[in-house]
Write an enzyme that holds these catalytic residues in place. Structure first.
Site, PDB file in Angstrom:
ATOM      1  N   GLU A 436       0.825  -1.220   0.000  1.00 43.18           N
ATOM      2  CA  GLU A 436       0.000   0.000   0.000  1.00 43.18           C
ATOM      3  C   GLU A 436       0.859   1.270   0.000  1.00 43.18           C
ATOM      4  OE1 GLU A 436      -2.815  -0.392  -0.845  1.00 43.18           O
ATOM      5  OE2 GLU A 436      -3.225  -2.439  -0.256  1.00 43.18           O
ATOM      6  N   GLY A 437       1.940   1.241  -0.734  1.00 45.93           N
ATOM      7  CA  GLY A 437       2.888   2.352  -0.762  1.00 45.93           C
ATOM      8  C   GLY A 437       3.894   2.151   0.343  1.00 45.93           C
TER       9      GLY A 437
END
Length: 577
Positions: A436-437
């Protein structure tokens, strides 16, 4: 694994730290929500997490998932647990009433997610993206797509996925090659390969909705040429769509979560949002997911704290140098009496409870941003939630892993064996720092976009919240928190000046700046906790004041170290290779 939801501290945060009910009364959507209702929701969630999910955590890790003829078989008990989750109405908790949801605040959903991740991270991966997908479709999908697919997400009949990563395109989404060709009926034929797709195939729900980033034939190069498409596993009429699971990843942790390699072969899909506007639509889902991933770190920290505390109370080794009043020395004392262990245990408790306050605070700002009557208040809340999101994602996940490692130290050699659950917590927690990043991307987002990008305006709103607490009557740690605010305020023009003279500087300083914000927020959390605890009954009052004292005496010195590191990043980095 035995898990006991920290309901007492959750209720402390909602009632005293946030005073959430006061804000709910001012928001028409939540006007009927009170602390009694919130308490009932948390108690039921705690029962599900402790009685249904936690017993499946270790067996699920040992069994893992299996791929048989293109179909994924999840660990024993996972599908039944999902049916119980759906029957309990949990997917609908924070969804709007008009879509069939329960219309409850996101801060209660944050508490639910903390419990799910603490008790069984792998199982919770199947449900974790659902609310973000709901928000994405609610915001960007056509009315026809919303009518067709939102009810299934809200009811739990359908589980969604987020399909971004490809073998050559990880953090750089602009490199993706997945294609979407328009068809005569307005749909698209999606072809390409996706990697690391959580829940890309499973046996929990009948249908799976894949939200896929792909390129249209006229797409410009780079990330500006990316579109978002909804690709279901099953088409109307019962026909299987052209989505195939080619393999499962064999992973360090969350082994009960099916991490899939997916192949799309002319799969039918429908555009979500405008052509080439896929990132804007996807970021609605990703921003929700980043807060939720931060809550994974909180869940791991809570799980680690619980098992370390319990073990330290029963394990006896040597005689402690000092004993509390009324405790007689023994030939071998429980290790929780030894100073080295007390320090670890206090850090576990203080960081975990501090994260809970800040994580729920961020979720509460999302509620205000969505439902406050005053437009100016909504705008302020949206800015603060956006600013807090990368800090929560990166700092909570880092702490989840670091605290699990410190908790393992309490067990000594036993912690390194599969006999105790802490080794699984350590393994499971590591992935949250990457997906998620990655945390490095979160740090860049915070400093370059959220702080320097608007000239420090949003950062000023956050500083105002911290300074208001420092100036609050009765705050025992007002001076210390005020010094933190002075330091951050004085640093901002330095950051702007350093960045103006050296374009790479903010990238070098970003990681340390995020950790600086993290320790500042921890000090804020415990200054407010100490103030709120003054009127409480014992032993909660004593525990909160002891924890606040530990934070300011033992942990706040990190502030000076991180401040020095941010300034030291003015020195250029050598190139390797």
């Amino acid at each position: 694994m035995a898990y006991r939801a920290p309901l007492g501290d959750m209720q402390f945060v909602l009632q005293h730290w946030l005073r959430a009910d006061r804000d709910w009364r001012e928001m028409p959507a939540f006007a009927e929500v009170d602390l009694d209702l919130a308490g009932q929701v948390l108690e039921e969630a705690a029962r599900f997490a402790s009685q249904v999910l936690a017993p499946l955590n270790t067996p699920g890790d040992r069994q893992g998932c299996r791929l048989v003829d293109g179909e994924v078989i999840t660990p024993e008990g996972f599908p039944a647990a999902y049916r119980a989750y759906v029957e309990g109405g949990w997917p609908a908790l924070a969804c709007a009433l008009e879509q069939g949801g329960q219309g409850l605040p996101q801060v209660l959903d944050a508490a639910l997610l903390e419990m799910l991740y603490a008790s069984n991270h792998a199982w919770a991966m199947y449900t974790g993206i659902a609310h973000g997908a709901y928000l994405c479709l609610k915001t960007h999908a056509s009315p026809e797509l919303q009518a067709r697919y939102l009810p299934g997400i809200v009811s739990g009949e359908t589980l969604p996925t987020m399909c971004l990563t490809e073998p050559q395109a990880g953090s750089d989404v602009g490199l993706l090659r997945c294609r979407a060709e328009p068809l005569d009926d307005g749909s698209y034929a999606v072809s390409g390969n996706k990697l690391f797709i959580s829940g890309g195939e499973h046996d929990l729900s009948h249908d799976i909705l894949h939200l896929v980033l792909a390129r249209l034939p006229d797409a410009p190069a780079g990330s500006r040429g990316v579109s978002l498409l909804l690709v279901p596993k099953w088409l109307d009429g019962g026909e299987r769509n052209g989505v195939h699971c080619d393999g499962l990843e064999h992973k360090l942790g969350i082994r009960g979560s099916a991490t899939c390699a997916l192949r799309f072969e002319g799969a039918r899909g429908w555009l979500v949002g405008r052509p080439h506007g896929g990132l804007a639509a996807m970021f609605v889902m990703m921003n929700s997911a980043r807060l939720h991933v931060g809550l994974q770190g909180l869940g791991h920290a809570e799980a680690a704290w619980q098992v370390a505390r319990d073990y330290a109370l029963e394990r006896r080794q040597m005689r402690a140098p000092r004993h509390p009043e009324g405790v007689a020395p023994a030939l071998a004392d429980p290790i929780h009496l030894h100073p080295a262990m007390r320090r670890i245990l206090l850090e576990l408790r203080v960081r975990t409870e501090g994260m809970r306050a800040i994580g729920y605070w961020a979720a509460h700002w999302l509620d205000i941003a969505a439902e406050a009557a005053d437009p100016a208040q909504r705008a302020k809340a949206e800015t603060l939630a956006a600013l807090l999101t990368p800090v929560v994602k990166a700092s909570f996940t880092s702490q989840g892993f670091e605290l699990a490692s410190k908790a393992l130290q309490v067990f000594g050699g036993y912690g390194y064996t599969a006999e105790f659950p802490i080794e699984q917590t350590l393994r499971d927690s590591r992935i949250a720092m990457i997906y998620e990043g990655s945390n490095e991307i979160q740090a860049n987002d915070l400093l370059l976009r959220k702080v320097l990008g608007d000239g420090g305006e949003g950062f000023g709103l956050l500083l105002a919240e911290l300074r208001a607490e420092a100036q609050a009557s009765g705050s025992v740690y007002a001076d210390a928190l005020g010094e933190v605010c002075d330091g951050l305020e004085g640093l901002l023009p330095e950051l702007q000046a350093f960045s103006a003279g050296d374009g790479e500087y903010p990238y070098r300083a970003a990681g340390d700046f995020l950790q600086l914000c993290s320790i500042s927020l921890l000090a804020f959390a415990w200054a407010r906790s100490a103030r709120c605890a003054e009127g409480l009954a014992q032993p909660l009052r004593r525990e909160k004041l002891e924890s606040a004292g530990f934070c300011f005496d033992y942990l706040l010195p990190e502030f000076d170290r991180q401040m020095a590191a941010v300034r030291a990043a003015r020195a250029p980095l050598a190139f390797i290779g």
